[in-house]
Design an enzyme around this catalytic site. Structure first.
Site, PDB file in Angstrom:
ATOM      1  CD  GLU A  73      47.788  -6.989 -52.233  1.00  0.00           C
ATOM      2  OE1 GLU A  73      48.258  -7.344 -53.331  1.00  0.00           O
ATOM      3  OE2 GLU A  73      48.167  -5.977 -51.637  1.00  0.00           O
ATOM      4  CG  HIS A  92      52.264  -5.088 -49.988  1.00  0.00           C
ATOM      5  ND1 HIS A  92      53.257  -5.415 -50.885  1.00  0.00           N
ATOM      6  CD2 HIS A  92      51.114  -4.966 -50.734  1.00  0.00           C
ATOM      7  CE1 HIS A  92      52.752  -5.498 -52.108  1.00  0.00           C
ATOM      8  NE2 HIS A  92      51.460  -5.230 -52.034  1.00  0.00           N
ATOM      9  CG  HIS A  94      51.702  -1.268 -54.932  1.00  0.00           C
ATOM     10  ND1 HIS A  94      50.410  -1.190 -55.420  1.00  0.00           N
ATOM     11  CD2 HIS A  94      51.757  -2.425 -54.237  1.00  0.00           C
ATOM     12  CE1 HIS A  94      49.715  -2.262 -55.037  1.00  0.00           C
ATOM     13  NE2 HIS A  94      50.524  -3.018 -54.317  1.00  0.00           N
ATOM     14  CE1 TYR A 119      73.384   1.882 -41.070  1.00  0.00           C
ATOM     15  CE2 TYR A 119      74.622   2.485 -43.023  1.00  0.00           C
ATOM     16  CZ  TYR A 119      74.440   2.539 -41.653  1.00  0.00           C
ATOM     17  OH  TYR A 119      75.328   3.237 -40.877  1.00  0.00           O
TER      18      TYR A 119
END
Length: 214
Positions: A73, A92, A94, A119
């Site tokens: 990616e 990035h 999951h 925030y």
């Protein structure tokens, strides 16, 4: 920070994310901008077991300069860097709650998470949903390139978040803040809840330079 220090920081903060359960198995990837290219985590690497010497170094055409083969990616990291100069690092994940939100229907197109905490507004800003692409689909790079100039973070549908920031440490903290906001959102699901109103967001804009379109 110099390249050596940033390699070590990728190892340290990668383990922090792994230990918090935000990057299970070999999921997710990290990157940081250098003066002469950028660093990213290798393909199929576990964030809890990164090796500083094996971290991939690439040029601005996506060619590997040193280290191991990069994440499949890597191209959407490159798209973000090329189209958002202020992005100095990318996380990035999951992570569970953020990925769960990415699977929900009928969310606001402007931001799939509402402004429920200051925030979230300050560290993430509006969070648009990127349409689903299979992992590794190069078209995702085009999607990111289109949105990157306008948003510091994105949510990949049925996949997970991409977070950018002004340096690596603050980007990791922002990704953690996003996961907590997603958890709060799911806890509130089905309940009546209060969001920050326009006056509250205007105050955040004035004091912290927050970007959030009404």
């Amino acid at each position: 920070m110099n390249e050596h220090t940033l390699r070590q920081r990728l190892v340290t903060l990668g383990k922090r994310l792994y230990d918090r359960g935000l990057s299970p198995g070999t999921s997710g990837n990290l990157s940081v901008r250098l003066e002469d290219g950028w660093l990213t985590t290798p393909t199929n690497s576990c964030m809890g077991e990164l090796n500083a010497d094996e971290i991939s170094k690439l040029d601005w055409e996506g060619n590997v300069i040193s280290g191991s083969k990069p994440s499949k990616e890597y191209f959407f990291h490159l798209a973000y860097y090329k189209n958002r100069p202020q992005a100095q690092a990318i996380v990035h994940l999951h992570s569970t709650y953020s990925s769960a939100v990415s699977c929900l229907k009928n969310l606001d197109d402007k931001s799939i998470l509402p402004p429920i905490t200051p925030y979230f507004v300050m560290r993430i800003g509006q969070l648009p949903l990127v349409p689903y692409r299979r992992p590794g689909d190069a078209r995702l790079g085009d999607d990111v390139a289109r949105l990157a100039p306008h948003y510091s973070s994105l949510m990949l549908a049925n996949h997970g978040p991409i977070v950018t920031g002004r340096d690596f440490d603050s980007t990791v903290s922002a990704a953690e803040e996003l996961e907590e906001t997603a958890r709060l959102f799911l806890l509130l699901h089905g309940h009546e809840y209060r969001v920050l109103d326009d006056a509250a967001i205007d105050e955040l804009r004035e004091h912290f330079g927050v970007q959030w379109e009404s």
